[in-house]
Design a protein around this motif. Structure first.
Motif, short mmCIF file in Angstrom:
data_model
loop_
_atom_site.label_atom_id
_atom_site.label_comp_id
_atom_site.label_asym_id
_atom_site.label_seq_id
_atom_site.Cartn_x
_atom_site.Cartn_y
_atom_site.Cartn_z
N SER A 131 -2.13 9.45 -8.62
CA SER A 131 -2.30 8.94 -9.98
C SER A 131 -0.88 8.68 -10.49
CB SER A 131 -3.02 9.97 -10.87
OG SER A 131 -2.54 11.29 -10.62
N PRO A 132 -0.48 7.43 -10.68
CA PRO A 132 0.91 7.09 -11.02
C PRO A 132 1.29 7.52 -12.43
CG PRO A 132 -0.23 5.22 -10.04
CD PRO A 132 -1.27 6.22 -10.44
N THR A 133 1.61 8.79 -12.56
CA THR A 133 1.96 9.33 -13.86
C THR A 133 2.88 10.53 -13.68
OG1 THR A 133 1.07 10.04 -15.99
CG2 THR A 133 -0.03 10.89 -14.01
N LEU A 159 0.84 -1.19 0.00
CA LEU A 159 0.00 0.00 0.00
C LEU A 159 0.88 1.24 0.00
CD1 LEU A 159 -3.12 0.74 2.17
CD2 LEU A 159 -1.20 2.33 2.24
N GLY A 160 0.49 2.24 -0.79
CA GLY A 160 1.24 3.49 -0.83
C GLY A 160 0.31 4.68 -0.82
N ALA A 178 4.93 2.65 -4.70
CA ALA A 178 4.35 1.30 -4.63
C ALA A 178 3.99 0.79 -6.02
CB ALA A 178 3.11 1.33 -3.72
N ALA A 179 3.42 1.67 -6.85
CA ALA A 179 3.08 1.28 -8.21
C ALA A 179 4.33 0.96 -9.01
CB ALA A 179 2.29 2.40 -8.89
N TYR A 180 5.35 1.80 -8.90
CA TYR A 180 6.59 1.59 -9.63
C TYR A 180 7.28 0.31 -9.17
CZ TYR A 180 10.82 2.98 -12.17
OH TYR A 180 11.88 3.03 -13.05
N PHE A 181 7.28 0.08 -7.87
CA PHE A 181 7.85 -1.14 -7.30
C PHE A 181 7.16 -2.36 -7.89
CE2 PHE A 181 8.01 -4.61 -4.30
CZ PHE A 181 9.31 -4.58 -3.80
N SER A 182 5.83 -2.28 -8.00
CA SER A 182 5.05 -3.42 -8.51
C SER A 182 5.39 -3.74 -9.96
CB SER A 182 3.56 -3.13 -8.37
OG SER A 182 3.21 -2.93 -7.02
N THR A 183 5.71 -2.70 -10.73
CA THR A 183 6.06 -2.94 -12.13
C THR A 183 7.48 -3.48 -12.27
OG1 THR A 183 6.87 -0.67 -12.53
CG2 THR A 183 4.51 -1.08 -12.85
N LEU A 184 8.35 -3.13 -11.33
CA LEU A 184 9.73 -3.64 -11.37
C LEU A 184 9.83 -5.06 -10.82
CD1 LEU A 184 11.94 -0.63 -10.18
CD2 LEU A 184 11.59 -1.44 -12.51
#
Length: 237
Positions: A91-93, A62-63, A71-77
Motif C-alpha cells: 500500500s503506497p503510503t 511492476l513492483g 514503482a508507484a513513486y517512480f510513476s508519480t515522478l
C-alpha cells in the motif's frame, strides 16, 4: 509475435530469483526485466537512477512490496514513462509508527551485533500458513544471503521514510492494478478505499489468506494476472 516487456522491481532482501519460476512460464509471451534497487539512495535518487537505466520511452512497470512503493513513486515522478502499473503486496503510503520503531530497533541491534540473516521463523511469517514449506523458506533465505547485511542496512536506512501517494496515483490516467492478501499484516488494507474501486482505470485483486510473498506463493495466479494485465489496451482511458 514480439514478446511484451515488463520491468519488475523486487522487495526488501529479494532479487531476480523472486521471479524465477514465473519467468520460465512467461518466457514465450513476456520478458521480465529485473531492476535492482540502488544502494544507499533516497527514493528520489533511486527513481532517478532507474529512469536513467530504462532506455524505452514508455514501459510496463511492476513492483513487489518495497518495489511496489518504488514503482508507484517512480510513476508519480515520471508519469509519461509508465504505460501501466502493477503493485503487489504494498500500500503506497507511510509506514506505521510501530513499523518505524521496529526498524530503528533492528538497525541498532545490527550495529551492535551484526546482521544474522533471515531466520526460518521470520521467513514463515512472510508466508500464508498453507504455503509454509521448505522450498519457499529456502528461497527466501537464499535471496537474503545473496544480498547480505549491507543491502539490508541500506534499505532499512534509506527507504523507511515514505509518503502517502494516494492523491498522486488517483490523478494518473494509466491502468493501475493492485494485488494483495486480505490478511497481510505488511499491507495497510484500509488505505484502499471506495475511491479506488470507483475508478475505471483501477483494479484491486484481493487474495484470501495472509501471504506476503505472492509471486512465489501463488505462481500460477501471478502468471494469469500478469498476462491479463499486460494484454489490456492502454489507450481507452
Amino acid at each position: 509475435m514480439e514478446r511484451k516487456r515488463i520491468y519488475v522491481i523486487a522487495g526488501t532482501m529479494c532479487n531476480h530469483k523472486l521471479w524465477g519460476a514465473a519467468k520460465s512460464t512467461l518466457s514465450v509471451k513476456v520478458e521480465l526485466i529485473h531492476l535492482k534497487i540502488p544502494n544507499n539512495c533516497s527514493f528520489d535518487e533511486i527513481c532517478r537512477l532507474l529512469n536513467e537505466s530504462i532506455t524505452e520511452e514508455r514501459v510496463n512497470l511492476l513492483g513487489f512490496s518495497l518495489g511496489g512503493y518504488i514503482a508507484a513513486y517512480f510513476s508519480t515522478l515520471y508519469p509519461n514513462k509508465v504505460s501501466r502499473l502493477f503493485i503487489i503486496s504494498n500500500s503506497p503510503t507511510k509506514l506505521s509508527e510501530n513499523e518505524l520503531k521496529q526498524r530503528n530497533q533492528t538497525l541498532a541491534f545490527i550495529k551492535n551485533f551484526g546482521y544474522g540473516g533471515l531466520s526460518a521463523s521470520r521467513a514463515r511469517l512472510l508466508l500464508d500458513a498453507n504455503n509454509v514449506n521448505q522450498k519457499n523458506i529456502d528461497l527466501l533465505q537464499e535471496m537474503d544471503r545473496d544480498l547480505g547485511g549491507e543491502e539490508f542496512i541500506s534499505l532499512y536506512t534509506h527507504t523507511s521514510e515514505r509518503h502517502c501517494l494516494k492523491a498522486r496515483l488517483l490523478s494518473m490516467k494509466i491502468p493501475l492494478f493492485f494485488w494483495y492478501s486480505e490478511s497481510d499484516v505488511l499491507v495497510n488494507t484500509d488505505w484502499f478505499d471506495d475511491v479506488f474501486e470507483s475508478l475505471p482505470n483501477c483494479e484491486i485483486c484481493i487474495t484470501p489468506g495472509s501471504g506476503h510473498m505472492l509471486p512465489i506463493e501463488q505462481e500460477a495466479e501471478f502468471v494469469r494476472l500478469l498476462l491479463n494485465w499486460v494484454s489490456r489496451p492502454v489507450n481507452n482511458i
